[in-house]
Scaffold this active site. Sequence first.
Site, PDB file in Angstrom:
ATOM      1  N   PRO A   2       0.822  -1.095   0.129  1.00 35.50           N
ATOM      2  CA  PRO A   2      -0.258   0.022   0.123  1.00 35.50           C
ATOM      3  C   PRO A   2       0.870   1.224  -0.006  1.00 35.50           C
ATOM      4  O   PRO A   2       1.623   1.578   0.826  1.00 35.50           O
ATOM      5  CB  PRO A   2      -0.854  -0.174   1.321  1.00 35.50           C
ATOM      6  N   GLU A   3       0.648   2.088  -1.270  1.00 38.25           N
ATOM      7  CA  GLU A   3       0.691   3.599  -1.075  1.00 38.25           C
ATOM      8  C   GLU A   3      -0.437   4.307  -0.904  1.00 38.25           C
ATOM      9  O   GLU A   3      -1.502   3.571  -1.266  1.00 38.25           O
ATOM     10  CB  GLU A   3       1.953   3.887  -2.194  1.00 38.25           C
ATOM     11  N   HIS A  91      -2.206 -14.891   9.494  1.00 37.37           N
ATOM     12  CA  HIS A  91      -1.878 -13.485   9.763  1.00 37.37           C
ATOM     13  C   HIS A  91      -3.124 -12.626   9.844  1.00 37.37           C
ATOM     14  O   HIS A  91      -2.953 -11.426   9.573  1.00 37.37           O
ATOM     15  CB  HIS A  91      -0.742 -12.965   8.511  1.00 37.37           C
ATOM     16  N   ARG A 110       3.818  -8.913   8.055  1.00 32.85           N
ATOM     17  CA  ARG A 110       4.771  -8.277   8.631  1.00 32.85           C
ATOM     18  C   ARG A 110       4.522  -7.536   9.963  1.00 32.85           C
ATOM     19  O   ARG A 110       5.302  -7.164  10.439  1.00 32.85           O
ATOM     20  CB  ARG A 110       5.858  -7.503   7.643  1.00 32.85           C
ATOM     21  N   ARG A 152      17.047  21.530   1.931  1.00 31.79           N
ATOM     22  CA  ARG A 152      17.227  20.354   1.990  1.00 31.79           C
ATOM     23  C   ARG A 152      18.198  19.831   0.806  1.00 31.79           C
ATOM     24  O   ARG A 152      17.774  19.821  -0.349  1.00 31.79           O
ATOM     25  CB  ARG A 152      15.778  19.734   1.765  1.00 31.79           C
TER      26      ARG A 152
END
Length: 272
Positions: A2-3, A91, A110, A152
């Site tokens: 997932p993004e 899971h 995970r 940055r």
Amino acid sequence: MPELPEVETTRRGLEPLLVNQRIRTAIVRNRALRLPVPRTLPRLLAGATIAGIARRGKYLLFDCGAGTLILHLGMSGRLWVVNSATPPEPHDHFDLVFENGTVVRLRDPRRFGLVLWQKGDPLRHPLLANIGPEPFSEAFDGAWLHRITRNRSAAIKQVLMDSHVVAGVGNIYANEALFRAGIRPARAANRIGLKRCELLAVKIRETLELAIGAGGSSLRDYVGSDGLAGNFQSQFMVYDRAGQPCRRCGTPIREIRQGQRSTFYCPSCQRR
DNA sequence: CGCCAGGCCTGCACGC
DNA sequence: TGCGTGCAGGCCTGGC
């Protein structure tokens, strides 16, 4: 999985099934996610009705009236719609059981995902309070990108993956958006001028939009059989294409490491 | 066996 | 001293 596009696709798939539905109970099989699932969660959720599902970055926000159920899918999380007779697999850590028999099930091998609760305004939750602008909001544009990158010197790709800069852009879409903008991922962020920041903002939105339109990348039958399988991965221009010819110019796609993550780019199309 | 994987937080070192 | 920044490490399992 997932993004942002995958989370948004999940949100759109779930919303019509869950809005105005009443929760009978919540089942927590494993509390040990990235943060512990609150012990009080089943009590807070029982009897609540879902008023809507929103998204902030990669977080899903289930509006339960008095508070919000916050879900994050981490690296390997998926939400499935099953029925109460479907036996859980190893899971499957969390179920939301509705009175109409629908069950929303979180599977996350995970366990980098999150299941949280926030009373009142969910955006006050510490994990959400400081996230950068939504890529589809007015606040996110070239001027913002330009301003926030001035001090940055890190590589633009790593800056794009900083959730304080823009919400929801992860490894895949950072790679894909930089290709579409013709920008070299290792370029120092503060060396990109306003014009190209504007182009980049446009391309980030465009890439995310295309991916959402395709149902995200490699999310498959997460809401059962209603055919919302994502296939944006077939349109990747650079991600996971090391050594393969650039779809635009034929030059072999190059792979480098940036901040322990894989970066892919076309050395010919992304020169600056 | 080692390495890799779509995320993101924390802690530490560093430079201004 | 304090801040922002930028790394590395850590959380986990599974697949190659």
